[in-house]
Design a protein around this motif. Structure first.
Motif, mmCIF file in Angstrom:
data_model
loop_
_atom_site.group_PDB
_atom_site.id
_atom_site.type_symbol
_atom_site.label_atom_id
_atom_site.label_comp_id
_atom_site.label_asym_id
_atom_site.label_seq_id
_atom_site.Cartn_x
_atom_site.Cartn_y
_atom_site.Cartn_z
ATOM 1 N N ARG A 197 48.937 30.213 23.335
ATOM 2 C CA ARG A 197 48.374 31.037 22.267
ATOM 3 C C ARG A 197 47.088 31.763 22.644
ATOM 4 O O ARG A 197 46.857 32.873 22.165
ATOM 5 C CB ARG A 197 48.112 30.172 21.024
ATOM 6 C CG ARG A 197 49.342 29.503 20.467
ATOM 7 C CD ARG A 197 50.317 30.524 19.907
ATOM 8 N NE ARG A 197 51.407 29.864 19.215
ATOM 9 C CZ ARG A 197 52.666 29.851 19.640
ATOM 10 N NH1 ARG A 197 52.992 30.457 20.748
ATOM 11 N NH2 ARG A 197 53.591 29.229 18.946
ATOM 12 N N GLN A 225 57.905 31.548 25.409
ATOM 13 C CA GLN A 225 58.835 30.991 24.428
ATOM 14 C C GLN A 225 58.375 29.635 23.891
ATOM 15 O O GLN A 225 59.081 29.017 23.108
ATOM 16 C CB GLN A 225 60.222 30.822 25.070
ATOM 17 C CG GLN A 225 60.818 32.106 25.605
ATOM 18 C CD GLN A 225 61.037 33.141 24.516
ATOM 19 O OE1 GLN A 225 61.455 32.809 23.426
ATOM 20 N NE2 GLN A 225 60.714 34.390 24.817
ATOM 21 N N TRP A 226 57.214 29.151 24.317
ATOM 22 C CA TRP A 226 56.734 27.826 23.915
ATOM 23 C C TRP A 226 56.388 27.811 22.439
ATOM 24 O O TRP A 226 55.782 28.734 21.902
ATOM 25 C CB TRP A 226 55.502 27.452 24.735
ATOM 26 C CG TRP A 226 55.042 26.041 24.536
ATOM 27 C CD1 TRP A 226 55.479 24.942 25.205
ATOM 28 C CD2 TRP A 226 54.059 25.580 23.603
ATOM 29 N NE1 TRP A 226 54.825 23.820 24.741
ATOM 30 C CE2 TRP A 226 53.956 24.182 23.756
ATOM 31 C CE3 TRP A 226 53.276 26.201 22.646
ATOM 32 C CZ2 TRP A 226 53.092 23.399 22.994
ATOM 33 C CZ3 TRP A 226 52.409 25.433 21.882
ATOM 34 C CH2 TRP A 226 52.323 24.049 22.069
ATOM 35 N N THR A 227 56.797 26.746 21.758
ATOM 36 C CA THR A 227 56.421 26.525 20.360
ATOM 37 C C THR A 227 55.756 25.158 20.261
ATOM 38 O O THR A 227 55.975 24.297 21.121
ATOM 39 C CB THR A 227 57.649 26.557 19.431
ATOM 40 O OG1 THR A 227 58.505 25.472 19.748
ATOM 41 C CG2 THR A 227 58.409 27.878 19.561
#
Length: 153
Positions: free
Chosen positions: A112, A121-123
């Motif tokens: 972020r 694509q990391w959440t």
């Protein structure tokens, strides 16, 4: 004196059940992680977000579970050494939870704030691993039951 023994016996019983429950949970989740990691279970067995295929992480959870279960065995023998195993187990749970929390925080910053390569694509759900949520639960339990985990009377 008799009141102290009843209180201690009640606390040992509560810690016995806690150690048994937490030992089974840690050992089961750790074993499932290892089995997924070595491809003995399909990837879609349980969501990879909740139970990622990690061999090392699963082994860590299994060892913590074994500590809790050994404490249960000590309690069943009538030994007060079970309290020490419950204390070590909860300490390991919180320690590995803190380690996974730091990893989660680093991944969050990479994704972020730094927009690092490989994190597009990391959440946050990707970083929420079993050691993290079990560690957070262990912290909550320790906070509420701090007096039960005292090794010395």
């Amino acid at each position: 004196m008799e009141n102290e023994n009843k209180t201690l016996n009640y606390e040992n019983k509560a810690l016995t059940y806690f150690s048994l429950l937490w030992g089974i949970i840690y050992l089961a989740i750790g074993s499932l992680q290892v089995l997924k990691g070595v491809r003995l279970l399909p990837d879609n067995f349980i969501s990879a977000n909740l139970l990622p295929p990690e061999i090392a992480g699963g082994l860590v959870l299994a060892v913590v579970g074994a500590v809790y279960l050994y404490g249960t065995i000590e309690f069943s023998k009538g030994s007060s050494a079970g309290r020490a195993y419950a204390y070590v187990g909860i300490t390991l749970s919180m320690l590995f939870g803190a380690l996974y929390f730091l990893t989660f925080t680093a991944d969050l910053i990479n994704a972020r704030a730094l927009f690092a390569d490989g994190f597009e694509q990391w959440t946050p759900l990707d970083g929420f691993k079993p050691a993290l949520y079990l560690g957070l639960l262990s912290l909550a339990i320790y906070t509420g039951w701090e007096e039960k985990f005292r090794v010395q009377e």
